[in-house]
Design a protein around this motif. Structure first.
Motif, PDB file in Angstrom:
ATOM      1  N   ASN A 277       1.038  -1.224  -0.095  1.00 35.16           N
ATOM      2  CA  ASN A 277      -0.029  -0.068   0.012  1.00 35.16           C
ATOM      3  C   ASN A 277       0.801   1.170  -0.110  1.00 35.16           C
ATOM      4  O   ASN A 277       1.630   1.484   0.915  1.00 35.16           O
ATOM      5  N   ARG A 278       0.673   2.242  -0.984  1.00 36.57           N
ATOM      6  CA  ARG A 278       1.375   3.396  -0.934  1.00 36.57           C
ATOM      7  C   ARG A 278       0.650   4.631  -1.349  1.00 36.57           C
ATOM      8  O   ARG A 278       0.108   4.728  -2.864  1.00 36.57           O
ATOM      9  N   ALA A 279      -0.136   4.725  -0.286  1.00 39.69           N
ATOM     10  CA  ALA A 279      -1.402   5.983  -0.426  1.00 39.69           C
ATOM     11  C   ALA A 279      -0.857   7.373  -0.514  1.00 39.69           C
ATOM     12  O   ALA A 279       0.448   7.555  -0.140  1.00 39.69           O
ATOM     13  N   GLY A 280      -1.632   8.358  -1.037  1.00 42.14           N
ATOM     14  CA  GLY A 280      -1.239   9.750  -0.997  1.00 42.14           C
ATOM     15  C   GLY A 280      -1.368  10.293  -2.337  1.00 42.14           C
ATOM     16  O   GLY A 280      -1.747   9.595  -3.589  1.00 42.14           O
ATOM     17  N   ALA A 281      -1.773  11.645  -2.469  1.00 40.59           N
ATOM     18  CA  ALA A 281      -2.071  12.467  -3.482  1.00 40.59           C
ATOM     19  C   ALA A 281      -2.899  11.951  -4.663  1.00 40.59           C
ATOM     20  O   ALA A 281      -2.697  11.880  -6.040  1.00 40.59           O
ATOM     21  N   GLY A 282      -4.042  11.225  -4.184  1.00 41.89           N
ATOM     22  CA  GLY A 282      -5.159  10.886  -4.867  1.00 41.89           C
ATOM     23  C   GLY A 282      -4.653   9.662  -5.936  1.00 41.89           C
ATOM     24  O   GLY A 282      -5.294   9.329  -6.903  1.00 41.89           O
ATOM     25  N   GLY A 283      -3.829   8.882  -5.130  1.00 39.88           N
ATOM     26  CA  GLY A 283      -3.176   7.716  -5.844  1.00 39.88           C
ATOM     27  C   GLY A 283      -2.016   7.924  -6.710  1.00 39.88           C
ATOM     28  O   GLY A 283      -1.381   6.989  -7.175  1.00 39.88           O
ATOM     29  N   ASN A 284      -1.596   9.224  -6.813  1.00 40.03           N
ATOM     30  CA  ASN A 284      -0.291   9.449  -7.769  1.00 40.03           C
ATOM     31  C   ASN A 284       0.835   8.909  -7.133  1.00 40.03           C
ATOM     32  O   ASN A 284       1.824   8.554  -7.687  1.00 40.03           O
ATOM     33  N   ILE A 285       1.121   8.756  -5.569  1.00 34.89           N
ATOM     34  CA  ILE A 285       2.396   8.488  -5.299  1.00 34.89           C
ATOM     35  C   ILE A 285       2.481   6.788  -5.728  1.00 34.89           C
ATOM     36  O   ILE A 285       3.522   6.437  -6.010  1.00 34.89           O
TER      37      ILE A 285
END
Length: 307
Positions: A51-59
């Motif tokens: 899981n690498r969340a953040g920036a609306g999925g951009n990360i």
């Protein structure tokens, strides 16, 4: 080309990582985990969810776009990364249309209009009337700016001529926690709160899709109650770095489509209120282009920007 041919012939020879660009517990995470176990069995190598969340999925999307195109790094994302994010993020560190390629669709995910039990409404018509009578007093959560539940909320506001305050979160799971806790008033849920609906902890008023959900056949669609053409569904699926050898892409598409045909995975995705959506890579890519056109007008008119 010879090294790529040799790579495809030897693949897979080590564990495969599936990057999910949203936090644990959300629809993307649950879909990835439902498919990763049988995919591991089919390929004979571990398939690990990261899981690498953040920036609306951009990360998470960037991590995959910049990874080696060797079949050992995949992305499981909502369709918004490709069809919505380029419109709401003026500067992205990668180009989803060029730097990642569609591998296999996984599931069509519906959104469910749910409200906290204390809200004084019995059905969706009363809710629409209440929202119009109380401009700015209601809040709704979403997994983040530009997510399909966010766009569903904006569609709802536009088509009902009402105003509610959007509260973006870093994923559907934390947004759902605050809906259950009463910190926000309603949410267009991508299916993770349906058990809470069954337990009476949330009120399900309508489905934000073109057709009713077989899980709740008595619950109307928003189209049926007068919001004609309301459709906030999105397709979640797998992508890979551009340049992935054709043999590996074809193998992944074949294996994932087989998995989507199994009853266990159908049941798991149905539990989210969604439905499996096996497609060729070309059909999956075409769906993203269709969604770009469908959501683009709304994004422009509502001046929606990313976090």
């Amino acid at each position: 080309m010879l090294p790529l041919v040799a790579l495809a012939q030897a693949w897979p020879a080590k564990p495969i990582k599936v990057v999910v660009n949203f936090p644990p517990g959300g629809a993307a995470d649950q879909i990835a985990r439902a498919i990763s176990v049988p995919l591991q069995e089919a390929l004979g190598q571990p398939v690990v969810v990261d899981n690498r969340a953040g920036a609306g999925g951009n990360i998470g999307g960037e991590a995959v776009a910049k990874a080696a195109p060797d079949g050992y790094t995949l992305l499981l994302t909502s369709g918004g990364l490709v069809s919505i994010n380029p419109a709401i993020y003026p500067k992205m560190s990668f180009n989803p249309a060029k730097d990642i390629v569609p591998v296999a669709a996984a599931a069509r995910v519906l959104v469910f209009l749910e409200v906290k039990p204390s809200l004084p409404v019995k059905d969706v018509k009363e809710f629409i009337a209440y929202a119009k009578a109380n401009p700015g007093k209601l809040t709704y959560g979403s997994p983040g700016n530009g997510s399909s539940p966010h766009l569903a909320g904006e569609m709802f506001k536009d088509m009902t001529q009402s105003f509610s305050v959007h509260v973006p979160y870093r994923g559907a799971a934390p947004a759902m926690q605050d809906l259950l806790g009463g910190q926000v008033d309603f949410m267009f849920d991508p299916g993770i709160g349906l058990n809470q609906v069954r337990a009476g902890k949330l009120k399900l008023l309508a489905v934000g899709s073109p057709h009713r959900s077989p899980l709740f056949p008595d619950v109307p669609t928003l189209d049926e109650v007068g919001l004609k053409g309301f459709d906030a569904d999105t397709v979640f699926g797998f992508y890979a770095p551009a340049g992935l050898p054709a043999e590996i892409l074809a193998r992944l598409n074949t294996e994932i489509n087989k998995i989507l045909g199994t009853q266990a995975v159908k049941d798991r995705i149905a539990g989210l209120g969604g439905e499996v959506a096996p497609m060729t890579p070309a059909a999956f890519g075409a769906k993203a282009h269709e969604d770009t056109a469908r959501f683009g007008k709304l994004i422009k008119e509502r001046r929606i920007l990313g976090d």
